[in-house]
Structures are given as C-alpha cells and as structure tokens.
Design an enzyme around this catalytic site. Structure first.
Site, PDB file in Angstrom:
ATOM      1  N   HIS A 115     -10.090  -4.257  -7.874  1.00  0.00           N
ATOM      2  CA  HIS A 115     -10.408  -3.011  -7.180  1.00  0.00           C
ATOM      3  C   HIS A 115     -11.754  -2.514  -7.677  1.00  0.00           C
ATOM      4  O   HIS A 115     -12.081  -2.671  -8.855  1.00  0.00           O
ATOM      5  CB  HIS A 115      -9.329  -1.946  -7.459  1.00  0.00           C
ATOM      6  CG  HIS A 115      -9.370  -0.828  -6.481  1.00  0.00           C
ATOM      7  ND1 HIS A 115     -10.198   0.252  -6.642  1.00  0.00           N
ATOM      8  CD2 HIS A 115      -8.715  -0.641  -5.317  1.00  0.00           C
ATOM      9  CE1 HIS A 115     -10.035   1.068  -5.618  1.00  0.00           C
ATOM     10  NE2 HIS A 115      -9.151   0.547  -4.796  1.00  0.00           N
ATOM     11  N   ASP A 160      -2.146  -3.282  -2.284  1.00  0.00           N
ATOM     12  CA  ASP A 160      -1.728  -4.240  -1.256  1.00  0.00           C
ATOM     13  C   ASP A 160      -0.842  -5.362  -1.781  1.00  0.00           C
ATOM     14  O   ASP A 160      -0.296  -6.123  -0.984  1.00  0.00           O
ATOM     15  CB  ASP A 160      -2.967  -4.854  -0.586  1.00  0.00           C
ATOM     16  CG  ASP A 160      -3.731  -3.823   0.224  1.00  0.00           C
ATOM     17  OD1 ASP A 160      -3.075  -3.035   0.916  1.00  0.00           O
ATOM     18  OD2 ASP A 160      -4.968  -3.803   0.149  1.00  0.00           O
TER      19      ASP A 160
END
Ligand code: ACO
Length: 429
Positions: A306, A363
């Site tokens: 991320h 996710d």
C-alpha cells in the site's frame, strides 16, 4: 507560525510557512515557491504532496490507524450500519434516530431508475464488465436527472447526492442482472439498503429468495470498510474532475473509472483470480512469493502493499476476521481462505516483504467474503464503488465549499525536444 528557509546555490531565496494539522503532522506550504524562486516541486505519483486540507478521514500508515470524522474504523464497523456511516461522511456527524429514519425514506424514494435508462442496459454486450456499465450509467444520470441551475444550488446538490447514493445501488444490481440475462428487479421499500441490493441482485420469479441476514451484516461491514480513504487515486480523480466545475455525476463517474484499475479497487478481483489460479494449479506458495519478488516477472502479490500503510492495513484485519465469521456462521469453508492465510504467513516471514513493509491490504480478504455471498468476481470492484461512494461525495462537497478551491492543474518537467520545424511530408522518414 514556523517557517522553513530555502537556500538555492547557498543563497537564501525564500521563507516557506510550515503548516500543522490536527494530529501534529507538518507540511511545507510551497505555494509561493515558484513565484519567488522560479522552482517547481517534482513528485511523480504525488507520494509526498498534500493536495488539500480535509476534515473527512485520518489515516496513519505507520501505526495502522484509520478514522472517519474522528471515529475509529473498528468502532464504526461494530456499532453502525453503512447508511449511518455514509451520513457521517457526507454530513459530518452521525445521524440521530429521526435523521436516520428520514434518510432511509429519502433513499427509498429516489431508488428507482428512469425507465429509459433501463433500456440503455439492454444494449450492452452480455460480456460487458459491470464497471464499464457503472461508469457510463452514472455519467448518464446527468442527462436523465439534470441539475436545474435556476433552482437553489445547495438544494440541487442535496438532491444529486441523494440520487447518487440511492441509484448507484440500483445501477450496480442491474448491471449484474444484465450480465446474467435476467430481468431487472426494482428496489423495494420493505428492505434496508444492503438487503435491498441483495434482493435486486438475487431475487428470482422461480426460486424463493430472502436476503440472508449474515450476508446483510457482512455487506454493511464491507461497505463501511471501503467508505473512505482520504486522497487515494479515485478520490483524487473525483476532486480533480470536480475542480473543473464538472457536475457531481461526472466527477463520480471519473472516480469509478479510476477505481477500476488492478492497482486500486480492481485488486479485489485480481486477488481471487490469483488465489483460484494457485488453487487450480497447486503451485507451491514459496514459488508464488519468488515470482512476486522477481523484477523480470510482472506478477505482484495482489492484495499486498500500500502507498500509505507500512504496517497491517486495519481494514484487512477486520476483513479477515469478518471472513472467518461469515464462513463459520454459514457453516461452510473455502479453500481460497486457507490458501490466502497460508500465503500471508509465507509473505510476512519473507525478508523482501519485511524490508519493503508489504502487508495485506483491504483487498486481500474481501473477495472471499463476496464469494461466500454469491457475488461474482467481476462485481467485486462494483461493490467497492458502492462502498466508496459516500467518501467520494464527501470529498466533492468539501472541495465545493473550500475557500481555497482552485482548478487542479499540476506542472511538469518537460523532457521532450526543445524546438523543431515541421518538414514537408515528402521529406519525412
Ligand atoms: N508484490 C510484490 N512487490 C511489491 C508489491 C506486491 N504486491 N507491492 C509493492 N511491491 C514492491 C515494488 O516492486 C517496489 O519494489 P522496489 O522498491 O524494489 O522497486 C516496492 O515494493 C514499493 O512498491 P511501489 O509500487 O513503489 O509502491 P506504490 O506505493 O507505488 O504502490 C501499490 C502501491 C500499487 C498498492 C502496490 O503495492 C501494488 O501494486 N500492490 C498490488 C496491488 C494491490 O493490492 N492494490 C490494492 C491497493 S489497496 C487499494 O487501492 C484499495
């Protein structure tokens, strides 16, 4: 106010103010830099650029903290439903009982789609990706539900926000029905927001259907987890398009397009594709990790890494727990969850992932929950969009009311040819 002194070639050129936010984070205000020194800043991917001041979302990527309007994500997931959180993001405060009821009635009243819009759906090819339908239908709302500039502009914005919140759910469900070749099911006033969506997706004239409360609860949690994440790619797209004074529908449609990519919201679909591929091929997990580390192989471990989180994404933590709870409540299991948990274990022990601080992101586990709910893989990013909608709206509204708002327009370092003269066509190579 604190200031930073900027020296160029050893000579002091300018004092730049240092701004401090609520959480004591500091930022260099470079607005006067170019005017006073001729220099611009260079920051591809905007990794170190604060593009606005915002009161909506706080995240600390080092500590794994996420808050909406000051409330911890863990608290919101535990004590609110999605509609309360959407209200919080859009209005700035949690609704009381009366406001919550009124909001539900309002969303219910605006949930139908213009009959001519329904005929639009029928023209899409059967194999259309539902994200393409979603983006196109949302921008089409601006043709069917025009913004009347003669009316009170703030009332018009309120109406547009409500229409979007309610109709995106209908559009999302219709895009699935179109894909399956089923007739559309209209929204019903008897259901809550999430139950209504599931009913529009799965209701059938030949098999009795009632939304499963386990799925309704899980969907509420998932939508809350996705509801906002400050200046991510799609939210930045919404703000940028909004900054040209394009209407809210157009800005949200741009956000949907930005979300679609596999590096952003499209990753939830890519994670399941990856886990299914591992499951079907029986590939050794260490080999998968080796491929993810190989710079000559375009493969990346989907659902990992991320831009901001350098620790475990708090949303991934909640999603993992929710995933285990949903499967257990349904009395079922999923081999993909076993693979995901094992893969996570191998990755977190690996030096490459440790050094680069690569952890599961939101996710990684959400797709397995959607799978358990019977939602097909290519609808996962649509589910993400449904969740992110109130965040996008809140950011558009914040930009709209921001006294510093200007059109978004970054600069560049030009690296092309300096000057060229057009040669006649028969002299060109
Ligand atoms: N697998 C393998 N290596 C990775 C991964 C991964 N999933 N993610 C990052 N890396 C490596 C990069 O190759 C890079 O290595 P290098 O320094 O040797 O060049 C380093 O880690 C830093 O990665 P960047 O791509 O520079 O980080 P950035 O902040 O630009 O990208 C992103 C973040 C796009 C999320 C990236 O981690 C990624 O592609 N992850 C997989 C896709 C994914 O899960 N996306 C969903 C993100 S969450 C969301 O949007 C909802």
């Amino acid at each position: 106010m604190k200031k930073a002194e900027v020296f160029i070639d050893g000579k002091k050129s300018v004092d730049l103010p240092i701004l401090t936010d609520t959480m004591e984070n500091q930022a260099l205000d470079i607005r006067a830099l170019r005017q006073q020194t001729g220099l611009i800043t260079y920051d591809p991917g905007f990794g170190n650029t604060g593009s606005c001041q915002s009161q909506i979302c706080y995240l600390d990527g080092e500590k794994g903290i996420l808050r909406y309007r000051g409330y911890a994500i863990e608290d919101l997931v535990e004590h609110c439903d999605f509609i309360e959180v959407a209200y919080l993001l859009i209005h700035g405060y949690l609704p009381n009982k009366k406001e919550r009821e009124r909001y539900s009635q309002l969303l219910n009243r605006h949930s139908l789609l213009h009959a001519d819009m329904q005929s639009f759906f029928r023209r899409y090819p059967e194999n259309s990706h539902p994200m393409s339908i979603l983006a196109a239908m949302v921008v089409s709302l601006s043709a069917f539900y025009q913004i009347d500039l003669e009316e009170d502009p703030e009332l018009q914005i309120d109406l547009t926000v409500t229409r979007l919140m309610s109709k995106l759910r209908t559009i999302a469900a219709f895009s699935y029905r179109k894909m399956k070749g089923f007739d559309f099911v209209n929204p019903s006033h008897t259901y809550s927001y999430c139950a209504n969506f599931l009913n529009m997706m799965f209701s059938s004239p030949v098999v009795p259907y009632e939304p499963n409360p386990i799925h309704v609860k899980a969907m509420n949690k998932l939508l809350i987890l996705h509801a906002d994440h400050e200046q991510n790619c799609s939210t930045t797209a919404v703000r940028l398009v909004g900054s040209s004074e394009a209407n809210l529908y157009a800005a949200i449609s741009a956000g949907i397009c930005a979300l679609w990519g596999p590096r952003h919201g499209g990753a939830n679909q890519a994670v399941i594709d990856m886990l299914e591929q591992i499951h079907n091929s029986g590939e050794n997990l260490s080999k998968v990790i080796e491929r993810a580390k190989d710079k000559n192989d375009p493969f990346r471990l989907m659902g990992f890494g991320h831009r901001v989180y350098k620790t475990y994404d708090p949303r991934a933590m909640i999603a993992k727990k929710t995933c285990e709870e949903v499967l257990s409540a349904m009395g079922t299991s999923d081999p993909l969850l076993d693979i995901a948990e094992e893969l996570e274990g191998v990755a977190l022990e690996d030096d490459y992932f440790k050094e680069k601080n690569l952890y599961p992101n939101v996710d990684f586990y959400t797709g397995i929950i959607f799978r358990a709910m019977g939602i097909p893989t290519n609808m996962y990013t649509v589910m993400f969009a449904l969740g992110r909608l109130p965040g996008w709206i809140a950011h558009w509204l914040e930009w709209h009311h921001d006294p510093f708002e200007r059109i978004g327009r970054p600069r560049q370092l030009y690296m092309g040819p300096a000057v060229r003269v057009v040669p006649p066509i028969n002299e060109r190579e």
